[in-house]
Structure formats: C-alpha cells, structure tokens
Design a protein around this motif. Structure first.
Motif, PDB file in Angstrom:
ATOM      1  N   ASP A  36       0.942  -1.110  -0.002  1.00 17.37           N
ATOM      2  CA  ASP A  36       0.025   0.056  -0.013  1.00 17.37           C
ATOM      3  C   ASP A  36       0.994   1.136   0.038  1.00 17.37           C
ATOM      4  O   ASP A  36       1.560   1.382   0.891  1.00 17.37           O
ATOM      5  CB  ASP A  36      -0.960   0.035   1.203  1.00 17.37           C
ATOM      6  CG  ASP A  36      -1.989   0.938   1.039  1.00 17.37           C
ATOM      7  OD1 ASP A  36      -1.735   2.013   0.591  1.00 17.37           O
ATOM      8  OD2 ASP A  36      -3.034   0.575   1.447  1.00 17.37           O
ATOM      9  N   PRO A  56       1.176   0.764   9.410  1.00 20.34           N
ATOM     10  CA  PRO A  56       0.189  -0.165   9.285  1.00 20.34           C
ATOM     11  C   PRO A  56      -0.601  -0.209  10.630  1.00 20.34           C
ATOM     12  O   PRO A  56       0.121  -0.145  11.668  1.00 20.34           O
ATOM     13  CB  PRO A  56       0.875  -1.620   9.084  1.00 20.34           C
ATOM     14  CG  PRO A  56       1.858  -0.858   8.244  1.00 20.34           C
ATOM     15  CD  PRO A  56       2.269   0.531   8.771  1.00 20.34           C
ATOM     16  N   PRO A  57      -1.985  -0.719  10.770  1.00 15.77           N
ATOM     17  CA  PRO A  57      -2.730  -0.926  12.310  1.00 15.77           C
ATOM     18  C   PRO A  57      -1.759  -1.731  13.181  1.00 15.77           C
ATOM     19  O   PRO A  57      -2.291  -1.249  14.343  1.00 15.77           O
ATOM     20  CB  PRO A  57      -4.111  -1.777  11.844  1.00 15.77           C
ATOM     21  CG  PRO A  57      -3.908  -1.612  10.342  1.00 15.77           C
ATOM     22  CD  PRO A  57      -2.697  -1.201   9.785  1.00 15.77           C
TER      23      PRO A  57
ATOM     24  N   THR B   2     -12.029   4.969  -1.032  1.00 18.81           N
ATOM     25  CA  THR B   2     -12.332   4.612   0.202  1.00 18.81           C
ATOM     26  C   THR B   2     -13.788   3.735   0.234  1.00 18.81           C
ATOM     27  O   THR B   2     -14.518   4.650  -0.377  1.00 18.81           O
ATOM     28  CB  THR B   2     -12.063   5.706   1.117  1.00 18.81           C
ATOM     29  OG1 THR B   2     -10.746   6.151   1.003  1.00 18.81           O
ATOM     30  CG2 THR B   2     -12.375   5.119   2.509  1.00 18.81           C
ATOM     31  N   ARG B  67      -4.546  -7.056   6.864  1.00 15.94           N
ATOM     32  CA  ARG B  67      -4.458  -6.234   5.315  1.00 15.94           C
ATOM     33  C   ARG B  67      -5.714  -6.571   4.355  1.00 15.94           C
ATOM     34  O   ARG B  67      -6.141  -5.915   3.657  1.00 15.94           O
ATOM     35  CB  ARG B  67      -3.145  -7.199   4.453  1.00 15.94           C
ATOM     36  CG  ARG B  67      -1.817  -6.555   4.585  1.00 15.94           C
ATOM     37  CD  ARG B  67      -0.811  -7.353   4.238  1.00 15.94           C
ATOM     38  NE  ARG B  67      -1.169  -7.795   2.928  1.00 15.94           N
ATOM     39  CZ  ARG B  67      -0.519  -8.821   2.253  1.00 15.94           C
ATOM     40  NH1 ARG B  67       0.382  -9.342   3.105  1.00 15.94           N
ATOM     41  NH2 ARG B  67      -0.954  -9.385   1.222  1.00 15.94           N
ATOM     42  N   THR B  70      -7.737  -3.678   5.372  1.00 14.57           N
ATOM     43  CA  THR B  70      -7.301  -2.498   4.981  1.00 14.57           C
ATOM     44  C   THR B  70      -7.362  -2.264   3.349  1.00 14.57           C
ATOM     45  O   THR B  70      -7.819  -1.182   2.874  1.00 14.57           O
ATOM     46  CB  THR B  70      -5.923  -2.053   5.369  1.00 14.57           C
ATOM     47  OG1 THR B  70      -5.059  -3.066   4.906  1.00 14.57           O
ATOM     48  CG2 THR B  70      -5.820  -2.104   6.802  1.00 14.57           C
ATOM     49  N   ASP B  75      -8.401   2.682   3.059  1.00 13.11           N
ATOM     50  CA  ASP B  75      -7.429   3.598   3.790  1.00 13.11           C
ATOM     51  C   ASP B  75      -7.267   2.596   5.324  1.00 13.11           C
ATOM     52  O   ASP B  75      -8.089   2.526   6.032  1.00 13.11           O
ATOM     53  CB  ASP B  75      -8.242   4.538   3.960  1.00 13.11           C
ATOM     54  CG  ASP B  75      -7.533   5.755   4.830  1.00 13.11           C
ATOM     55  OD1 ASP B  75      -6.012   5.484   5.007  1.00 13.11           O
ATOM     56  OD2 ASP B  75      -8.031   6.893   5.266  1.00 13.11           O
ATOM     57  N   PRO B  76      -6.055   2.110   5.100  1.00 17.11           N
ATOM     58  CA  PRO B  76      -5.480   1.656   6.495  1.00 17.11           C
ATOM     59  C   PRO B  76      -5.862   2.568   7.673  1.00 17.11           C
ATOM     60  O   PRO B  76      -6.109   1.964   8.925  1.00 17.11           O
ATOM     61  CB  PRO B  76      -3.834   1.335   6.268  1.00 17.11           C
ATOM     62  CG  PRO B  76      -3.635   1.372   4.895  1.00 17.11           C
ATOM     63  CD  PRO B  76      -4.865   2.337   4.401  1.00 17.11           C
ATOM     64  N   VAL B  79      -8.944   2.016   9.997  1.00 17.72           N
ATOM     65  CA  VAL B  79      -8.918   1.004  11.385  1.00 17.72           C
ATOM     66  C   VAL B  79      -8.892   1.555  12.864  1.00 17.72           C
ATOM     67  O   VAL B  79      -7.744   2.003  13.162  1.00 17.72           O
ATOM     68  CB  VAL B  79      -7.969  -0.126  11.313  1.00 17.72           C
ATOM     69  CG1 VAL B  79      -7.934  -1.285  12.215  1.00 17.72           C
ATOM     70  CG2 VAL B  79      -8.015  -0.836   9.891  1.00 17.72           C
ATOM     71  N   VAL B 137     -13.571  -0.495  11.678  1.00 19.45           N
ATOM     72  CA  VAL B 137     -13.310   0.522  10.850  1.00 19.45           C
ATOM     73  C   VAL B 137     -14.495   1.475  11.067  1.00 19.45           C
ATOM     74  O   VAL B 137     -15.547   1.502  10.985  1.00 19.45           O
ATOM     75  CB  VAL B 137     -13.061   0.051   9.335  1.00 19.45           C
ATOM     76  CG1 VAL B 137     -11.981  -0.983   9.201  1.00 19.45           C
ATOM     77  CG2 VAL B 137     -14.400  -0.609   8.658  1.00 19.45           C
TER      78      VAL B 137
END
Lengths: 148, 140
Positions: A36, A56-57, B2, B67, B70, B75-76, B79, B137
């Motif tokens: 990404d 990243p989360p 998104t 992943r 996302t 859009d990560p 989260v 999310v």
C-alpha cells in the motif's frame, strides 16, 4: 506461583521518546508484504487525508513490545518468561501512527488471572505524543504456561 | 478509493486473501518488529520448548490478516480497533513454499456512528490460527 492480584493498576514510568520514521514504517509494511502506497509515499498519504505516511494498524507493537518489557522484567511481577506465549493482542487507535510522531509509551498492568494452571498477564500500553495527544492504546495478554 | 458506509451491510463478505509465509518472511519481520524470539528462526530451540517447529510471529499473522480489511476499505487509517487471540501456532517449514494463510472476513455489525465491525477467519492448512479476530473501521 500465581501472579499477585495486587499488581493490577501498577503503572511504570513513561519511555523515552520514540521518533517514528518513514523508513521504519516502510520496512514494517514490507515485512508484512503490504505494498500500500499510503505507507511509503507522502503524496499518496496526503491524497488519503493524512499529513504524512501512516503506519500499518499493527505497527504500534514495535513500541509496545519494548514498553511491555518493563512489566515482564519487574521482579515483583515474577513471570517466568521462558514459559510465556502471546495470548491476545488488541490495538485501539485514537488516530493513525504517522511519520514524524514523537511518541512516549506508558505501561500499566491491566489484569492478572490464573486459569487452568496458567498465569495470564494483561499489559496496557498507552502511546501518546510527547505533547500528550493520545495516539494508540495497546493491550497484550501474555500466558505463562503451567506457572499458576 | 475509500469504501463508504452506504456500501456495506451486516453479512457483506470481504474478498478472500491467500498469502504465504516463508522462513525469509520471518527473518524480515523479526528485524522490522524487533521481536527476535528464537522460536521464530531456530528449529532446534523451537523443538526444545515443545513446538512442532519454527512458528510465525503471532503479530506477523495478525498483520497479514488485517491487510484483508485495509485493502477492502481502501484506507488503513480507517482501522480504529483491531484485536486477535492467538489460538494455534503457524508452523513454517524450512522450504521455499512456506505456510499458507487464508483470510476471510464478514461484516458483523454496522453502527449508526459509521463504525463497522469485521470478523475475520484466519486459517493455515485448514486449521484456525486466530480466534476472536475483529477489526473495527470508521467509515464516512
């Protein structure tokens, strides 16, 4: 020996400042095999509404691992690390972690339990900017097998 | 692009995600995360502590699993909450193929505040490796 219930609520001094770098975020995303662009390209991140590349989360684990070690190494907690496995993990994001953040991690013991001969230790790590803006709360549950 | 709140409802399924984890991936993740636990790279030590072999970092599995969310959302940064329970280790064989990870997701809850909960099912070799894997999310 079972963990002492009196440990719940124990808090540790805040960590030194961790400065989140673009390269570190990109390295972490690559390790997850995640291409990404929002993790690598500031223009793509801005197009998605972020001021810089975001992480990243699960990136906060990099900081919470280190901060959580103060709990594991606390002799008064007395957990046998050779028997420890990671049981559960949770991330609550107040906003995404992003490049340029200067974060401070504060660890607190949230819960101790003994179930079926295993000790379970839940550590909360609050990540905030050095100015005090909350960014992420992580909760890690470690299981020490056969110690209770 | 998104995802929008109007595009989802309870029961919406995410595209299935299939990936592979090799020993090289474990080395890369160890370096990136700072989790140098020997059981993720040393077969001898892993067996000594009673594991069937070298296992993937739980957080690598969790990071790959989210992943699927996302990518679906686009859009990560959307989260706001992600939790997992590590129910079974992912054994990574010493070959070029590695272990397979399959991630499926389903919308379990849609809140009026725009928060959408996705429940994930993560399996390797047909066995569930994460339980209680949930991502929330925030959608506009």
């Amino acid at each position: 020996m079972a963990l002492d219930a009196g440990l719940v609520g124990r808090s540790y001094p805040p960590s030194a400042v961790y400065e989140v770098g673009r390269e570190k975020i990109a390295e972490f995303a690559t390790a997850l095999g995640d291409p990404d662009p929002v993790y690598r390209d500031p223009a793509a991140a801005r197009a998605a509404g972020h001021p810089d590349v975001i992480a990243p989360p699960t990136f906060a684990i990099v900081l919470s691992l280190g901060a959580g070690n103060v709990v594991v190494e606390d002799p008064e907690v007395g957990i046998d690390y050779s028997r420890v496995v990671h049981g559960e993990q949770r991330f609550t994001h107040h906003r995404p972690v992003r490049a340029g953040d200067r974060l401070v991690a504060t660890a607190t013991i949230d819960a101790v339990r003994s179930v079926a001969g295993n000790d379970m230790l839940t550590t909360r790590v609050d990540l905030a900017t050095e100015d005090g803006e909350p960014v992420c709360t992580t909760r890690s549950m470690l299981v020490a097998r056969g110690t209770a | 692009m998104t995802l929008r709140l109007a595009d989802v409802e309870v029961g919406t399924e995410l595209p299935e995600q299939v990936s592979r984890v090799t020993r090289a991936d474990l080395v890369r993740y160890a370096g990136a995360s700072g989790d140098l636990n020997v059981i993720h790279w040393n077969e001898r030590v892993a067996r000594e502590v009673g594991l069937p072999g070298v296992i993937a970092h739980g957080m690598l599995t969790a990071g790959i699993a989210v992943r699927a969310v996302t990518r679906w959302v686009g859009d990560p940064g959307a989260v706001v909450d992600y939790q997992v329970r590590f129910s079974r280790p992912v054994v990574v064989p010493d070959d070029d193929t590695g272990a397979e990870l399959t991630v499926r997701g389903r919308v379990a809850q849609v809140g009026e505040d725009g928060r959408v909960r996705v429940d994930l099912t993560v399996t390797s070799g047909g066995e569930k490796v994460l339980s209680l894997a949930r991502a929330v999310v925030a959608l506009g």
